[in-house]
Design an enzyme around this catalytic site. Structure first.
Site, mmCIF file in Angstrom:
data_model
loop_
_atom_site.group_PDB
_atom_site.id
_atom_site.type_symbol
_atom_site.label_atom_id
_atom_site.label_comp_id
_atom_site.label_asym_id
_atom_site.label_seq_id
_atom_site.Cartn_x
_atom_site.Cartn_y
_atom_site.Cartn_z
ATOM 1 N N CYS A 88 5.009 -2.097 -14.067
ATOM 2 C CA CYS A 88 4.251 -3.484 -13.931
ATOM 3 C C CYS A 88 3.384 -3.594 -14.958
ATOM 4 O O CYS A 88 2.734 -4.509 -15.046
ATOM 5 C CB CYS A 88 3.903 -3.653 -12.592
ATOM 6 S SG CYS A 88 5.327 -3.368 -11.172
ATOM 7 N N HIS B 209 -1.149 -8.783 -12.370
ATOM 8 C CA HIS B 209 0.316 -8.720 -12.029
ATOM 9 C C HIS B 209 0.681 -9.185 -10.416
ATOM 10 O O HIS B 209 -0.318 -8.941 -9.630
ATOM 11 C CB HIS B 209 0.710 -7.234 -11.756
ATOM 12 C CG HIS B 209 1.969 -6.677 -11.292
ATOM 13 N ND1 HIS B 209 2.840 -7.212 -11.647
ATOM 14 C CD2 HIS B 209 2.324 -5.892 -10.383
ATOM 15 C CE1 HIS B 209 3.940 -6.750 -10.930
ATOM 16 N NE2 HIS B 209 3.526 -5.861 -10.369
ATOM 17 N N ASN C 286 7.669 -10.001 -6.980
ATOM 18 C CA ASN C 286 7.235 -9.121 -7.776
ATOM 19 C C ASN C 286 8.579 -8.841 -9.128
ATOM 20 O O ASN C 286 9.438 -8.138 -8.752
ATOM 21 C CB ASN C 286 6.894 -7.877 -7.212
ATOM 22 C CG ASN C 286 6.302 -6.625 -8.013
ATOM 23 O OD1 ASN C 286 6.561 -6.754 -9.245
ATOM 24 N ND2 ASN C 286 5.982 -5.425 -7.566
HETATM 25 N N1 ACO Z 1 10.029 -6.551 7.738
HETATM 26 C C1 ACO Z 1 9.871 -6.512 8.563
HETATM 27 N N2 ACO Z 1 8.922 -5.242 8.958
HETATM 28 C C2 ACO Z 1 8.868 -4.476 8.173
HETATM 29 C C3 ACO Z 1 9.389 -4.649 6.948
HETATM 30 C C4 ACO Z 1 10.000 -5.793 6.585
HETATM 31 N N3 ACO Z 1 10.490 -6.288 5.405
HETATM 32 N N4 ACO Z 1 9.216 -3.468 5.920
HETATM 33 C C5 ACO Z 1 8.279 -2.677 6.848
HETATM 34 N N5 ACO Z 1 8.232 -3.147 7.942
HETATM 35 C C6 ACO Z 1 7.822 -2.438 9.262
HETATM 36 C C7 ACO Z 1 7.588 -1.076 8.962
HETATM 37 O O1 ACO Z 1 8.825 -0.533 9.270
HETATM 38 C C8 ACO Z 1 6.149 -0.821 9.847
HETATM 39 O O2 ACO Z 1 6.839 -0.666 11.159
HETATM 40 P P1 ACO Z 1 6.231 0.473 12.211
HETATM 41 O O3 ACO Z 1 4.749 0.037 12.222
HETATM 42 O O4 ACO Z 1 6.937 0.274 13.312
HETATM 43 O O5 ACO Z 1 6.365 1.939 11.525
HETATM 44 C C9 ACO Z 1 5.317 -2.128 9.762
HETATM 45 O O6 ACO Z 1 6.459 -3.027 9.210
HETATM 46 C C10 ACO Z 1 4.428 -1.771 8.794
HETATM 47 O O7 ACO Z 1 4.638 -1.210 7.586
HETATM 48 P P2 ACO Z 1 3.336 -0.894 6.735
HETATM 49 O O8 ACO Z 1 4.491 -0.259 5.470
HETATM 50 O O9 ACO Z 1 2.468 -0.138 7.226
HETATM 51 O O10 ACO Z 1 3.204 -2.514 6.095
HETATM 52 P P3 ACO Z 1 1.946 -2.903 5.103
HETATM 53 O O11 ACO Z 1 0.975 -3.839 5.773
HETATM 54 O O12 ACO Z 1 1.356 -1.607 4.516
HETATM 55 O O13 ACO Z 1 2.838 -3.793 4.044
HETATM 56 C C11 ACO Z 1 3.710 -3.534 1.939
HETATM 57 C C12 ACO Z 1 3.683 -3.326 3.184
HETATM 58 C C13 ACO Z 1 3.727 -4.902 1.772
HETATM 59 C C14 ACO Z 1 4.701 -2.840 0.914
HETATM 60 C C15 ACO Z 1 2.154 -3.096 1.267
HETATM 61 O O14 ACO Z 1 1.851 -1.970 1.594
HETATM 62 C C16 ACO Z 1 2.180 -3.279 -0.246
HETATM 63 O O15 ACO Z 1 2.174 -4.292 -0.831
HETATM 64 N N6 ACO Z 1 2.013 -2.252 -1.061
HETATM 65 C C17 ACO Z 1 1.869 -2.358 -2.460
HETATM 66 C C18 ACO Z 1 3.231 -2.665 -2.925
HETATM 67 C C19 ACO Z 1 3.200 -2.763 -4.339
HETATM 68 O O16 ACO Z 1 2.717 -3.469 -4.717
HETATM 69 N N7 ACO Z 1 4.565 -2.158 -4.972
HETATM 70 C C20 ACO Z 1 4.781 -2.590 -6.317
HETATM 71 C C21 ACO Z 1 4.043 -2.036 -7.464
HETATM 72 S S1 ACO Z 1 4.460 -2.774 -8.943
HETATM 73 C C22 ACO Z 1 5.745 -1.700 -9.704
HETATM 74 O O17 ACO Z 1 5.291 -0.946 -10.453
HETATM 75 C C23 ACO Z 1 6.996 -1.953 -9.536
#
Ligand code: ACO
Length: 323
Positions: free
Chosen positions: A111, A250, A280
């Site tokens: 990214c 990004h 993304n």
């Molecule tokens: N729908 C519903 N529930 C979900 C989903 C979904 N799509 N995905 C995960 N959950 C659940 C999990 O299982 C977890 O449940 P649990 O508490 O019972 O275990 C709960 O939701 C919370 O999950 P978390 O991973 O703690 O959620 P968080 O608030 O951290 O959000 C997210 C997750 C959106 C992925 C966040 O961490 C994030 O944006 N991180 C950065 C990701 C990113 O930017 N990646 C791309 C980088 S760019 C590249 O190089 C490609």
């Protein structure tokens, strides 16, 4: 010599997949996705390859600028989802548009890829090259495990790009750059593992071809290392955050953009976002946002912009530029 962005363009495949569509396929909901990421929909290819998306952008750039393909000295495509390992996506585009005098190569910095590519373009323009095309393009849908809700809801397909030329005006273009890599943290975001497999091996190697991500680690990385990178670039420029007209980061997650604006003590309204529409799109997200911002006539000539990408590697890259 400065780098002048003379033209911007973007293209996304026509198929739109909404959060509600995804909730029919996996255990998720529009409310969860929107509250965690601000994403509402994404565009997904139903057959167009990364080079096809890039070609659409290249053709728009040439048509709207009036530049001929044979006036280009180089084409760089930033992508982590190329059609092939060889030929490079940039070479496919070069052949298709007939840029007979251009060299062509791909850059993979996930990214951060478009920023890495723009910086390489800037260095080429400081040398003997006059004109180039820089594209960020992705078909991330082929790297997504569509049964894995924690990553499937995040990504989309698309492409954006710019034409650049060397300008005798040193006040125009990239005032400062900051590129970094954090390879010690590479395991927190991987996709498309291709282990060695050949006739001399007795067992088939294991490996995940899809996105695997420690979301919280990546979130922490982005909200800390992007402000650090931007601050290093601003210091080199030298400028303060208050002197920046627009921030184009990004588009991984709207919450990450909001957190970075807070961290930098800058107003949210100057941090532009379109993550709701596209999700993304990795290396494509910044050039798509840039092209939209130019088309909306928000970004004016002479204004100062920060572009900053972050992601797989892990990598981060920022430029401060005068548009
Ligand atoms: N729908 C519903 N529930 C979900 C989903 C979904 N799509 N995905 C995960 N959950 C659940 C999990 O299982 C977890 O449940 P649990 O508490 O019972 O275990 C709960 O939701 C919370 O999950 P978390 O991973 O703690 O959620 P968080 O608030 O951290 O959000 C997210 C997750 C959106 C992925 C966040 O961490 C994030 O944006 N991180 C950065 C990701 C990113 O930017 N990646 C791309 C980088 S760019 C590249 O190089 C490609």
């Amino acid at each position: 010599m400065g780098l002048r962005i003379t033209q911007t363009a973007y293209y996304v495949p026509p198929k739109v997949v909404t959060n509600d569509d995804l909730s029919q396929l996996m255990d998720t909901s529009d409310a969860w996705i929107k509250s965690r990421t601000r994403i509402e929909q994404r565009h997904v290819s139903t057959g167009e390859q990364t080079s096809d998306l890039s070609l659409q952008v290249a053709q728009k750039l040439l048509a709207e600028s009036g530049w001929t393909a044979d006036s280009l000295d180089f084409i760089i495509v930033a992508t982590m989802s190329p059609d092939y390992l060889t030929p490079a996506t940039a070479a496919i585009v070069q052949g298709q548009i007939g840029a007979t005098k251009a060299m062509a190569f791909d850059i993979n910095a996930a990214c951060s890829g478009f920023i890495y590519a723009l910086v390489q373009a800037n260095h080429l323009l400081q040398g003997s090259y006059q004109r180039g095309m820089v594209i960020g393009a992705e078909t991330l849908s082929k790297l997504v495990d569509w049964h894995e809700r924690s990553t499937a809801v995040l990504f989309g397909d698309g492409a954006g790009g710019v034409l650049v030329e060397s300008s005798p005006n040193p006040q125009v273009g990239i005032l400062a750059e900051d590129l970094r890599a954090f390879g010690q943290d590479q395991q927190y975001l991987t996709a498309g593992y291709q282990p060695v497999q050949n006739i001399f091996m007795s067992s088939k190697p294991a490996g995940n071809p899809y996105f695997a991500m420690d979301g919280r680690r990546v979130y922490y990385f982005a909200t800390h290392e992007v402000p650090n990178s931007v601050q290093r670039a601003l210091k080199k420029a030298p400028l303060t955050g208050e002197q920046v007209d627009w921030w184009l980061l990004h588009q991984a997650n709207g919450r990450i953009v909001e957190a970075i604006a807070n961290h930098l003590h800058q107003p949210q309204e100057r941090f532009l976002t379109n993550v709701a529409s596209y999700g993304n799109t990795s290396a494509a997200s910044i050039p798509i946002l840039l092209a939209e911002t130019v088309a909306q006539e928000k970004l004016q000539r002479g204004q100062r912009v920060v572009l900053s990408g972050f992601g797989g590697g892990l990598t981060v890259g920022s430029v401060v530029l005068t548009y």
